[in-house]
Design an enzyme around this catalytic site. Sequence first.
Site, PDB file in Angstrom:
ATOM      1  N   TYR A 159      20.604  31.209  68.479  1.00 31.26           N
ATOM      2  CA  TYR A 159      21.102  30.860  67.145  1.00 31.26           C
ATOM      3  C   TYR A 159      20.204  31.458  66.065  1.00 31.26           C
ATOM      4  CZ  TYR A 159      22.790  28.233  63.149  1.00 31.26           C
ATOM      5  OH  TYR A 159      23.308  27.902  61.927  1.00 31.26           O
ATOM      6  N   ILE A 190      31.758  23.660  56.457  1.00 30.05           N
ATOM      7  CA  ILE A 190      31.628  24.517  55.279  1.00 30.05           C
ATOM      8  C   ILE A 190      32.871  25.376  55.079  1.00 30.05           C
ATOM      9  CG2 ILE A 190      30.274  26.350  54.190  1.00 30.05           C
ATOM     10  CD1 ILE A 190      27.832  25.259  55.731  1.00 30.05           C
TER      11      ILE A 190
END
Length: 257
Positions: free
Chosen positions: A152, A12
Amino acid sequence: MTVVVTGVASGIGAGVARLLRDRGMVVIGVDRREPATGTCDHFVSCDLGHAAPVRELVANLPAGIRGLCNIAGLPPTAAPADVLKVNAIGLRTLTLGLIPKLADGGSIVNLASFAGHAWRDNVELINEFHGVDFDEAESFCQRHAVVTPHSYFFSKQYIIAWTLLNRWTWRSRGIRMNCVSPGPVETPILQDFVATLGDRVEQDMAVMDRSAQVADLAPIIAFLLEGGSSWLRGTNIEADGGLASHYAVQPSGLREL
Protein backbone atom coordinates in the site's frame (compact mmCIF):
# COMPACT_ATOMS: atom_id res chain seq x y z
CA MET A 1 -18.90 19.28 -17.93
CA THR A 2 -18.51 15.50 -17.79
CA VAL A 3 -16.24 13.97 -15.13
CA VAL A 4 -15.25 10.35 -14.53
CA VAL A 5 -14.88 9.33 -10.88
CA THR A 6 -13.61 5.90 -9.86
CA GLY A 7 -14.41 4.29 -6.52
CA VAL A 8 -17.93 5.77 -6.32
CA ALA A 9 -19.52 2.96 -4.31
CA SER A 10 -18.31 4.32 -0.96
CA GLY A 11 -16.01 6.64 0.94
CA ILE A 12 -14.18 9.49 -0.74
CA GLY A 13 -15.24 8.49 -4.25
CA ALA A 14 -18.93 8.61 -3.34
CA GLY A 15 -18.52 11.95 -1.57
CA VAL A 16 -16.67 13.50 -4.50
CA ALA A 17 -19.24 12.23 -7.02
CA ARG A 18 -22.14 13.69 -5.03
CA LEU A 19 -20.40 17.05 -4.58
CA LEU A 20 -19.59 17.32 -8.29
CA ARG A 21 -23.21 16.57 -9.17
CA ASP A 22 -24.33 19.25 -6.74
CA ARG A 23 -22.05 21.66 -8.60
CA GLY A 24 -23.74 20.87 -11.90
CA MET A 25 -21.27 18.40 -13.37
CA VAL A 26 -22.28 15.19 -15.14
CA VAL A 27 -20.61 12.34 -13.26
CA ILE A 28 -19.79 8.96 -14.75
CA GLY A 29 -19.09 6.69 -11.81
CA VAL A 30 -16.85 3.62 -11.95
CA ASP A 31 -16.62 0.85 -9.35
CA ARG A 32 -16.89 -2.90 -8.88
CA ARG A 33 -20.04 -2.37 -6.83
CA GLU A 34 -23.03 -0.26 -7.74
CA PRO A 35 -23.28 2.98 -5.75
CA ALA A 36 -26.29 4.31 -3.90
CA THR A 37 -28.97 5.98 -5.99
CA GLY A 38 -28.14 9.60 -6.71
CA THR A 39 -24.38 9.23 -6.33
CA CYS A 40 -23.64 9.68 -10.04
CA ASP A 41 -25.47 10.29 -13.31
CA HIS A 42 -24.20 7.18 -15.08
CA PHE A 43 -22.56 4.10 -13.59
CA VAL A 44 -20.13 1.67 -15.21
CA SER A 45 -19.08 -1.52 -13.43
CA CYS A 46 -15.38 -2.22 -13.78
CA ASP A 47 -12.67 -4.08 -11.87
CA LEU A 48 -9.61 -1.85 -12.22
CA GLY A 49 -7.33 -4.70 -11.19
CA HIS A 50 -7.45 -6.43 -14.59
CA ALA A 51 -6.38 -5.30 -18.05
CA ALA A 52 -9.39 -6.40 -20.12
CA PRO A 53 -12.08 -4.58 -18.08
CA VAL A 54 -10.01 -1.40 -18.04
CA ARG A 55 -9.57 -1.53 -21.81
CA GLU A 56 -13.30 -2.12 -22.24
CA LEU A 57 -14.08 0.80 -19.93
CA VAL A 58 -11.83 3.12 -21.93
CA ALA A 59 -13.45 2.01 -25.18
CA ASN A 60 -16.97 2.63 -23.88
CA LEU A 61 -16.45 6.01 -22.24
CA PRO A 62 -17.42 9.06 -24.33
CA ALA A 63 -15.07 11.63 -25.80
CA GLY A 64 -14.92 15.16 -24.42
CA ILE A 65 -14.42 14.22 -20.76
CA ARG A 66 -13.30 17.29 -18.80
CA GLY A 67 -12.08 15.60 -15.65
CA LEU A 68 -10.86 12.26 -14.28
CA CYS A 69 -10.77 11.56 -10.54
CA ASN A 70 -8.78 8.39 -9.79
CA ILE A 71 -10.05 7.56 -6.31
CA ALA A 72 -10.63 3.78 -6.35
CA GLY A 73 -8.14 1.82 -4.29
CA LEU A 74 -7.57 -1.26 -2.15
CA PRO A 75 -6.48 -1.05 1.51
CA PRO A 76 -3.31 -2.67 2.89
CA THR A 77 -5.25 -5.74 4.01
CA ALA A 78 -5.61 -6.88 0.37
CA ALA A 79 -3.06 -9.14 -1.32
CA PRO A 80 0.07 -7.12 -2.24
CA ALA A 81 -0.14 -7.78 -5.99
CA ASP A 82 -3.83 -6.83 -6.03
CA VAL A 83 -3.03 -3.56 -4.24
CA LEU A 84 -0.46 -2.66 -6.90
CA LYS A 85 -2.79 -3.66 -9.73
CA VAL A 86 -5.71 -1.52 -8.58
CA ASN A 87 -3.98 1.39 -6.86
CA ALA A 88 -1.19 1.95 -9.37
CA ILE A 89 -1.32 -0.12 -12.57
CA GLY A 90 -5.08 0.23 -13.02
CA LEU A 91 -4.91 3.96 -12.32
CA ARG A 92 -2.05 4.42 -14.78
CA THR A 93 -3.68 2.27 -17.49
CA LEU A 94 -7.05 4.01 -17.23
CA THR A 95 -5.48 7.46 -17.26
CA LEU A 96 -3.25 6.86 -20.26
CA GLY A 97 -6.10 5.18 -22.11
CA LEU A 98 -8.42 8.13 -21.53
CA ILE A 99 -5.99 10.86 -22.58
CA PRO A 100 -7.23 10.80 -26.22
CA LYS A 101 -10.81 11.16 -24.94
CA LEU A 102 -10.09 14.01 -22.54
CA ALA A 103 -11.02 17.47 -23.71
CA ASP A 104 -8.27 20.05 -24.11
CA GLY A 105 -7.89 21.82 -20.79
CA GLY A 106 -8.99 18.72 -18.86
CA SER A 107 -7.88 17.90 -15.34
CA ILE A 108 -6.75 14.61 -13.77
CA VAL A 109 -6.79 14.19 -9.97
CA ASN A 110 -5.18 11.16 -8.34
CA LEU A 111 -5.92 10.17 -4.75
CA ALA A 112 -2.59 9.41 -3.10
CA SER A 113 -1.98 9.30 0.67
CA PHE A 114 0.25 10.46 3.48
CA ALA A 115 1.45 6.85 3.29
CA GLY A 116 3.33 7.82 0.11
CA HIS A 117 5.19 10.83 1.51
CA ALA A 118 8.55 8.99 1.54
CA TRP A 119 8.55 8.33 -2.22
CA ARG A 120 12.02 9.86 -2.58
CA ASP A 121 13.43 6.90 -0.63
CA ASN A 122 12.15 4.48 -3.28
CA VAL A 123 13.12 6.13 -6.57
CA GLU A 124 14.95 3.08 -7.96
CA LEU A 125 11.95 0.82 -7.35
CA ILE A 126 9.56 3.43 -8.73
CA ASN A 127 11.61 3.68 -11.92
CA GLU A 128 11.45 -0.09 -12.40
CA PHE A 129 7.70 -0.15 -11.75
CA HIS A 130 7.00 2.15 -14.72
CA GLY A 131 7.28 -0.91 -16.98
CA VAL A 132 5.30 -3.35 -14.83
CA ASP A 133 1.91 -4.45 -16.19
CA PHE A 134 -0.98 -6.37 -14.60
CA ASP A 135 0.43 -9.82 -15.32
CA GLU A 136 3.82 -8.85 -13.88
CA ALA A 137 2.63 -7.49 -10.53
CA GLU A 138 2.94 -10.79 -8.67
CA SER A 139 6.52 -11.41 -9.80
CA PHE A 140 7.44 -7.78 -9.02
CA CYS A 141 6.18 -8.23 -5.45
CA GLN A 142 8.10 -11.48 -5.05
CA ARG A 143 11.28 -10.11 -6.59
CA HIS A 144 11.36 -7.06 -4.34
CA ALA A 145 9.70 -8.51 -1.22
CA VAL A 146 6.75 -6.15 -1.53
CA VAL A 147 4.51 -7.51 1.20
CA THR A 148 1.65 -6.31 3.40
CA PRO A 149 1.50 -3.44 4.32
CA HIS A 150 4.42 -2.19 2.20
CA SER A 151 2.41 -2.77 -0.98
CA TYR A 152 0.00 0.00 0.00
CA PHE A 153 2.78 2.41 0.92
CA PHE A 154 4.58 1.73 -2.36
CA SER A 155 1.40 2.12 -4.43
CA LYS A 156 0.86 5.59 -3.00
CA GLN A 157 4.54 6.51 -3.36
CA TYR A 158 4.24 5.55 -7.00
CA ILE A 159 1.10 7.63 -7.55
CA ILE A 160 2.77 10.74 -6.13
CA ALA A 161 5.94 10.25 -8.18
CA TRP A 162 3.99 9.44 -11.35
CA THR A 163 1.88 12.56 -10.89
CA LEU A 164 4.96 14.75 -10.50
CA LEU A 165 6.63 13.15 -13.51
CA ASN A 166 3.60 13.95 -15.70
CA ARG A 167 3.41 17.61 -14.67
CA TRP A 168 3.87 18.73 -18.31
CA THR A 169 3.30 15.55 -20.33
CA TRP A 170 0.11 16.85 -21.96
CA ARG A 171 0.87 20.57 -21.65
CA SER A 172 0.34 21.16 -25.37
CA ARG A 173 -3.33 20.25 -24.85
CA GLY A 174 -3.68 22.01 -21.52
CA ILE A 175 -4.32 18.73 -19.69
CA ARG A 176 -2.90 18.74 -16.18
CA MET A 177 -2.48 16.20 -13.41
CA ASN A 178 -2.33 16.69 -9.64
CA CYS A 179 -2.81 14.51 -6.58
CA VAL A 180 -4.19 14.77 -3.07
CA SER A 181 -2.62 13.00 -0.08
CA PRO A 182 -4.96 12.59 2.91
CA GLY A 183 -4.00 11.24 6.31
CA PRO A 184 -6.43 8.95 8.19
CA VAL A 185 -9.99 9.39 6.87
CA GLU A 186 -13.26 8.18 8.38
CA THR A 187 -14.29 5.79 5.60
CA PRO A 188 -15.39 2.12 5.59
CA ILE A 189 -11.77 1.00 5.08
CA LEU A 190 -10.25 2.94 8.00
CA GLN A 191 -10.43 -0.19 10.15
CA ASP A 192 -8.39 -2.05 7.52
CA PHE A 193 -5.60 0.43 8.13
CA VAL A 194 -5.89 0.10 11.90
CA ALA A 195 -5.85 -3.70 11.62
CA THR A 196 -2.78 -3.69 9.38
CA LEU A 197 -0.74 -0.75 10.61
CA GLY A 198 -1.89 -0.72 14.23
CA ASP A 199 0.14 1.66 16.37
CA ARG A 200 1.23 3.76 13.39
CA VAL A 201 -2.33 4.76 12.51
CA GLU A 202 -3.18 5.44 16.14
CA GLN A 203 -0.02 7.52 16.47
CA ASP A 204 -0.92 9.58 13.41
CA MET A 205 -4.47 10.15 14.64
CA ALA A 206 -3.13 11.22 18.04
CA VAL A 207 -1.03 13.93 16.33
CA MET A 208 -4.14 15.31 14.62
CA ASP A 209 -7.08 16.83 16.44
CA ARG A 210 -9.34 14.37 14.58
CA SER A 211 -9.45 12.08 11.59
CA ALA A 212 -10.55 13.62 8.31
CA GLN A 213 -14.11 13.36 7.07
CA VAL A 214 -14.98 12.84 3.42
CA ALA A 215 -16.46 16.35 3.47
CA ASP A 216 -12.99 17.72 4.29
CA LEU A 217 -11.45 16.23 1.15
CA ALA A 218 -14.15 16.33 -1.54
CA PRO A 219 -13.98 20.15 -2.01
CA ILE A 220 -10.19 19.97 -2.48
CA ILE A 221 -10.54 17.36 -5.20
CA ALA A 222 -13.34 19.37 -6.81
CA PHE A 223 -11.16 22.50 -6.75
CA LEU A 224 -8.47 20.70 -8.73
CA LEU A 225 -11.00 20.16 -11.53
CA GLU A 226 -11.95 23.81 -11.75
CA GLY A 227 -10.41 26.80 -13.52
CA GLY A 228 -9.18 28.43 -10.33
CA SER A 229 -6.59 25.68 -9.95
CA SER A 230 -5.29 25.88 -13.53
CA TRP A 231 -1.76 26.83 -12.48
CA LEU A 232 -1.40 23.74 -10.27
CA ARG A 233 0.43 21.12 -12.32
CA GLY A 234 2.15 18.07 -10.89
CA THR A 235 1.29 19.19 -7.37
CA ASN A 236 0.75 16.90 -4.39
CA ILE A 237 -1.63 18.57 -1.94
CA GLU A 238 -1.06 17.19 1.55
CA ALA A 239 -4.63 17.43 2.82
CA ASP A 240 -3.90 15.78 6.15
CA GLY A 241 -4.69 18.33 8.86
CA GLY A 242 -1.01 19.20 9.28
CA LEU A 243 0.26 15.63 9.68
CA ALA A 244 2.98 15.81 7.03
CA SER A 245 4.12 19.19 8.32
CA HIS A 246 4.36 17.77 11.83
CA TYR A 247 6.70 14.98 10.74
CA ALA A 248 8.66 17.32 8.45
CA VAL A 249 9.66 19.75 11.20
CA GLN A 250 10.39 17.16 13.92
CA PRO A 251 13.94 16.30 12.74
CA SER A 252 14.64 19.72 11.19
CA GLY A 253 15.84 21.57 14.26
CA LEU A 254 13.09 24.21 13.96
CA ARG A 255 11.99 25.48 17.35
CA GLU A 256 8.35 25.93 18.31
CA LEU A 257 7.18 29.54 18.37
